[in-house]
Design a protein around this motif. Structure first.
Motif, PDB file in Angstrom:
ATOM      1  N   ARG A  77      -0.633  -7.501  -6.820  1.00 44.23           N
ATOM      2  CA  ARG A  77       0.008  -8.354  -5.713  1.00 44.23           C
ATOM      3  C   ARG A  77      -0.609  -7.673  -4.648  1.00 44.23           C
ATOM      4  O   ARG A  77      -1.368  -8.819  -3.871  1.00 44.23           O
ATOM      5  CB  ARG A  77       1.342  -8.000  -5.804  1.00 44.23           C
ATOM      6  CG  ARG A  77       2.190  -9.022  -4.756  1.00 44.23           C
ATOM      7  CD  ARG A  77       1.752 -10.221  -4.660  1.00 44.23           C
ATOM      8  NE  ARG A  77       2.333 -10.903  -3.157  1.00 44.23           N
ATOM      9  CZ  ARG A  77       2.337 -11.954  -2.762  1.00 44.23           C
ATOM     10  NH1 ARG A  77       1.453 -13.071  -4.025  1.00 44.23           N
ATOM     11  NH2 ARG A  77       2.204 -12.391  -2.013  1.00 44.23           N
ATOM     12  N   ARG A  78      -1.595  -6.624  -4.235  1.00 45.75           N
ATOM     13  CA  ARG A  78      -2.066  -5.936  -2.781  1.00 45.75           C
ATOM     14  C   ARG A  78      -3.190  -6.724  -2.842  1.00 45.75           C
ATOM     15  O   ARG A  78      -3.597  -7.484  -2.105  1.00 45.75           O
ATOM     16  CB  ARG A  78      -2.261  -5.081  -3.363  1.00 45.75           C
ATOM     17  CG  ARG A  78      -3.088  -4.275  -1.900  1.00 45.75           C
ATOM     18  CD  ARG A  78      -3.699  -2.564  -1.907  1.00 45.75           C
ATOM     19  NE  ARG A  78      -4.254  -2.086  -3.335  1.00 45.75           N
ATOM     20  CZ  ARG A  78      -4.635  -1.348  -3.611  1.00 45.75           C
ATOM     21  NH1 ARG A  78      -4.513  -0.576  -2.882  1.00 45.75           N
ATOM     22  NH2 ARG A  78      -5.373  -1.218  -4.981  1.00 45.75           N
ATOM     23  N   ILE A  94      -2.153   2.006   8.173  1.00 47.51           N
ATOM     24  CA  ILE A  94      -0.793   2.442   7.895  1.00 47.51           C
ATOM     25  C   ILE A  94      -0.327   2.840   6.937  1.00 47.51           C
ATOM     26  O   ILE A  94       0.775   3.712   7.172  1.00 47.51           O
ATOM     27  CB  ILE A  94      -0.381   1.198   8.597  1.00 47.51           C
ATOM     28  CG1 ILE A  94      -0.586   0.433   9.625  1.00 47.51           C
ATOM     29  CG2 ILE A  94       1.249   1.297   8.679  1.00 47.51           C
ATOM     30  CD1 ILE A  94      -0.407  -1.200   9.526  1.00 47.51           C
ATOM     31  N   ALA A  95      -0.933   2.383   5.670  1.00 48.87           N
ATOM     32  CA  ALA A  95      -0.165   2.907   4.706  1.00 48.87           C
ATOM     33  C   ALA A  95      -0.835   4.630   4.570  1.00 48.87           C
ATOM     34  O   ALA A  95       0.086   5.005   3.947  1.00 48.87           O
ATOM     35  CB  ALA A  95      -0.751   2.340   3.336  1.00 48.87           C
ATOM     36  N   ALA A  96      -1.769   4.663   5.114  1.00 52.22           N
ATOM     37  CA  ALA A  96      -2.249   6.432   4.953  1.00 52.22           C
ATOM     38  C   ALA A  96      -1.490   7.148   5.706  1.00 52.22           C
ATOM     39  O   ALA A  96      -1.237   8.300   5.331  1.00 52.22           O
ATOM     40  CB  ALA A  96      -3.565   6.454   5.158  1.00 52.22           C
ATOM     41  N   ILE A  97      -0.985   6.422   6.948  1.00 52.92           N
ATOM     42  CA  ILE A  97      -0.594   8.209   7.485  1.00 52.92           C
ATOM     43  C   ILE A  97       1.038   7.941   6.769  1.00 52.92           C
ATOM     44  O   ILE A  97       1.330   8.977   7.046  1.00 52.92           O
ATOM     45  CB  ILE A  97      -1.237   7.094   8.829  1.00 52.92           C
ATOM     46  CG1 ILE A  97      -1.580   7.425   9.861  1.00 52.92           C
ATOM     47  CG2 ILE A  97       1.062   7.761  10.111  1.00 52.92           C
ATOM     48  CD1 ILE A  97      -2.029   6.125  10.843  1.00 52.92           C
ATOM     49  N   VAL A  98       1.526   7.377   6.759  1.00 54.85           N
ATOM     50  CA  VAL A  98       2.998   6.959   6.095  1.00 54.85           C
ATOM     51  C   VAL A  98       2.908   7.807   4.645  1.00 54.85           C
ATOM     52  O   VAL A  98       3.773   8.742   4.662  1.00 54.85           O
ATOM     53  CB  VAL A  98       4.108   5.603   6.046  1.00 54.85           C
ATOM     54  CG1 VAL A  98       4.651   5.670   4.778  1.00 54.85           C
ATOM     55  CG2 VAL A  98       3.897   4.755   7.380  1.00 54.85           C
ATOM     56  N   GLY A  99       2.218   7.538   4.027  1.00 55.86           N
ATOM     57  CA  GLY A  99       1.949   8.251   2.498  1.00 55.86           C
ATOM     58  C   GLY A  99       1.760   9.315   2.446  1.00 55.86           C
ATOM     59  O   GLY A  99       2.181  10.646   2.359  1.00 55.86           O
ATOM     60  N   CYS A 144       1.148  -1.704   0.542  1.00 49.39           N
ATOM     61  CA  CYS A 144       0.189  -0.137  -0.076  1.00 49.39           C
ATOM     62  C   CYS A 144       0.393   1.354   0.091  1.00 49.39           C
ATOM     63  O   CYS A 144       0.325   1.758  -0.945  1.00 49.39           O
ATOM     64  CB  CYS A 144      -1.247  -0.123   1.257  1.00 49.39           C
ATOM     65  SG  CYS A 144      -2.117  -1.624   0.938  1.00 49.39           S
ATOM     66  N   VAL A 145       1.963   1.205   0.630  1.00 48.20           N
ATOM     67  CA  VAL A 145       2.856   2.206   1.145  1.00 48.20           C
ATOM     68  C   VAL A 145       3.580   2.690  -0.424  1.00 48.20           C
ATOM     69  O   VAL A 145       3.819   3.763  -0.674  1.00 48.20           O
ATOM     70  CB  VAL A 145       4.047   1.820   1.806  1.00 48.20           C
ATOM     71  CG1 VAL A 145       5.206   3.461   1.581  1.00 48.20           C
ATOM     72  CG2 VAL A 145       3.115   2.320   3.177  1.00 48.20           C
ATOM     73  N   ALA A 146       4.200   1.335  -1.145  1.00 43.73           N
ATOM     74  CA  ALA A 146       4.188   1.596  -2.531  1.00 43.73           C
ATOM     75  C   ALA A 146       3.634   2.051  -3.804  1.00 43.73           C
ATOM     76  O   ALA A 146       4.228   2.589  -4.604  1.00 43.73           O
ATOM     77  CB  ALA A 146       4.560   0.208  -2.951  1.00 43.73           C
ATOM     78  N   ILE A 147       2.568   2.348  -3.730  1.00 39.54           N
ATOM     79  CA  ILE A 147       1.256   1.926  -4.088  1.00 39.54           C
ATOM     80  C   ILE A 147       1.313   3.737  -4.133  1.00 39.54           C
ATOM     81  O   ILE A 147       1.012   4.608  -5.312  1.00 39.54           O
ATOM     82  CB  ILE A 147      -0.223   1.518  -4.277  1.00 39.54           C
ATOM     83  CG1 ILE A 147       0.095  -0.157  -4.803  1.00 39.54           C
ATOM     84  CG2 ILE A 147      -1.571   1.896  -5.201  1.00 39.54           C
ATOM     85  CD1 ILE A 147      -1.464  -1.175  -4.566  1.00 39.54           C
TER      86      ILE A 147
END
Length: 579
Positions: A75-76, A138-143, A25-28
């Motif tokens: 892949r996700r 998690i991905a939304a917070i990081v991204g 998700c972070v990579a996307i």
């Protein structure tokens, strides 16, 4: 642990899959940000008059980013399905194990449809929560934090505006959670109730038809469905409001950042390339947050559905296995009820009160009495579906509370009045008692139960599927298979709870002979109304309101003007000619 935390704990059972999901998700999100930066470079080159020739590397990069994102998204989806499936499997394993620990005494207090909806739909609701919401959170917070930080570096004023609006999106779900819970919990409760009512109607269809109540029951279900619809609409109203607030924050943040950036560019405080980056990255900053909103909307029902799961998992088993279990062995074991008193939960009167009954090893004792006298309760106490409030039940001289539970129940073969056969083959239903039984042993058990003839006549013999609850067979055929299954178990203790209630007179006589042979050398407890099934017992015990009214042999009791004689006279225990 809170309701929100426990699904998270389940997710940690698949921590490596969840870590992969978060990374994907972070990579996307990073690919969208990279796409925005590359587009800004291309547009800036065109505006500055460089043409497309100088933008070839950036254009190639755009194509590569698009291809990489497509692979990452594929892949996700695969990883999300795998992670959710692993968690659901673990939860179902926990539920099944807990239901086995709770046993029939607890499960009977719950509606079948409600339990089924929890096991199926309740667990399935975890799919979106585990596979979508948790990794996306998690991905939304990081991204979003990474992109907002980049925008702050480009222009602190614009970056601060974007960050402020971005913070609104994850805060809104927390603020709206109580409102959503006040709607979601009634929705899930109404759903489980409607599921249970429909299942009840399907299972009782024949009865509804016989009494002409099918149409009336249909109207009742329609009214319940309308109630469920109204609850659903109230939930949707709250959800739409939540979605609107989040959409407003995203739209306002994007428009305000773009407008402010344009003003600062006009004032000369912001280069054109930086403005283009702000215009494109602001949108990408909110993209993971919008995805989080959608994931929250799809995954939130899992928290309410999990309430039904927790109700089962948190229930206290009516009995607990001993710390140091014992497993006495023997061909025949004595059975003793020592001053036993037991009251069902919610009942005022004891089902069994201060009952003392000893059954010697190899002895055959029949227990008779009016309905509600406590006869069947003795079986539940022996099998430890529940424990007495006072007194003790002993098998082989050891309190059943000290036995290993599985070992205890393997010592007892039961043929009950309510025969249950699974929607499997005759062979599968028989080998529940002994999975390693040979064909010859199966044949011998069927012969002893007078079931060979009708089994051979079935379309596929032993491999014939008997239907749900054995509905493809007659009541007598089901009963004979149940007797064969008990005989195949070859347990030291044999319990016959109205074992011949569904067979005709001719078959009853032959089965009674087979049961007498099976009882030889075994401790046998017979619960019966028919006198023909208790006549051969070594001793007959008459229960009245949970206590022993009298006991003795058949002839002794019949000769007295006591409880047994009154039962016979009243027709409660019917005397039939055994010849």
């Amino acid at each position: 642990m809170s309701t929100n935390g426990r699904p998270l704990r389940w997710s940690l059972r698949s921590r490596w899959r969840m870590a992969e999901l978060v990374g994907l998700c972070v990579a996307i999100t990073a690919s969208y940000a990279g796409q925005g930066l590359l587009l800004a470079v291309v547009v800036d080159d065109v505006i500055e008059g460089g043409g497309l020739a100088g933008s070839v590397p950036a254009l190639v990069g755009l194509v590569a980013v698009q291809a990489a994102r497509a692979a990452l998204q594929w892949r996700r989806e695969v990883a999300a399905a795998g992670a959710a499936a692993a968690v659901k499997e673990a939860v179902r394993d926990d539920l099944y194990a807990q239901l086995l620990r709770l046993g029939p005494a607890d499960v009977r207090r719950r509606r079948t449809g409600a339990v089924q909806s929890t096991l199926v739909d309740g667990v399935e609701a975890l799919d979106a929560y585990v596979g979508r919401f948790l990794p996306q959170a998690i991905a939304a917070i990081v991204g979003a934090a990474a992109i907002a930080g980049f925008l702050l570096a480009l222009d602190p004023v614009v970056g601060t505006v974007v960050l402020a609006c971005a913070l609104v999106v994850p805060v809104v779900p927390q603020l709206s959670q109580k409102v959503l819970a006040s709607r979601m919990d009634p929705w899930m409760a109404a759903y489980r109730a409607l599921y249970a009512e429909n299942l009840d109607a399907i299972q009782g269809m024949a009865t509804l038809k016989v009494f002409g109540a099918a149409r009336r029951r249909g109207w009742e279900l329609t009214e319940k469905a309308k109630d469920f619809c109204r609850v659903s609409i109230r939930l949707c109203a709250v959800t739409v409001l939540y979605v609107g607030v989040v959409g407003l924050a995203v739209g306002f943040g994007t428009a305000f950042a773009a407008g402010l950036g344009a003003v600062r560019n006009a004032e000369g405080a912001l280069p054109a390339l930086s403005l283009l980056m702000i215009l494109l990255l602001t949108r990408e900053c909110f993209r993971p947050l919008r995805d989080l909103q959608n994931a929250f909307h799809a995954g939130y029902p899992a928290l309410s559905a999990a309430t039904g799961i927790f109700e089962i998992l948190d229930a206290d088993p009516p009995v607990r296995p001993p710390a140091q279990p014992r497993t006495p062995r023997g061909r025949s074991l004595a059975l003793d009820f020592d001053a036993v008193t037991f009251t069902y939960p919610g009942r005022a009167e004891p089902a069994v009160r201060d009952l003392t009954l000893g059954i010697g090893a190899g002895e055959h004792v029949a227990v008779v009495g009016r309905s509600g006298a406590g006869k069947t309760t003795l079986i539940g106490l022996l099998l430890r579906w529940f424990d007495p409030q006072r007194g003790a039940v002993l098998l082989g001289g050891v309190p059943v509370t000290g036995w290993d539970l599985d070992a205890l129940r393997r010592q007892v073969a039961v043929v009950s009045q309510d025969t249950y056969l699974f929607h499997r083959s005759v062979r599968d239903n028989l080998t529940l008692a002994r999975p390693d039984a040979t064909a010859a042993e199966l044949r011998e058990a069927l012969a002893a139960a007078n079931a060979v003839t009708f089994v051979d006549a079935l379309p596929d013999g032993l491999d014939t599927v008997v239907g749900e609850r054995g509905m493809k067979l007659s009541g007598g055929e089901r009963q004979r298979l149940a007797i064969a299954r008990a005989l195949l178990a070859d347990a030291p203790v044999l319990v016959l709870d109205e074992a011949t209630s569904s067979v005709d007179g001719a078959n009853e006589r032959s089965i009674a002979q087979a049961l007498r042979r099976a009882a030889q050398g075994r401790t046998t407890l017979t619960i019966a109304h028919r006198l023909s099934t208790v006549r051969a017992a070594d001793r007959i015990v008459v229960l009245d309101r949970g206590a022993i009214a009298e006991s003795g042999s058949h002839d002794e009791l019949l000769a007295r003007p006591g409880a047994f004689a009154r039962l016979v006279a009243a027709g409660t225990t019917r005397e039939e000619n055994p010849s």
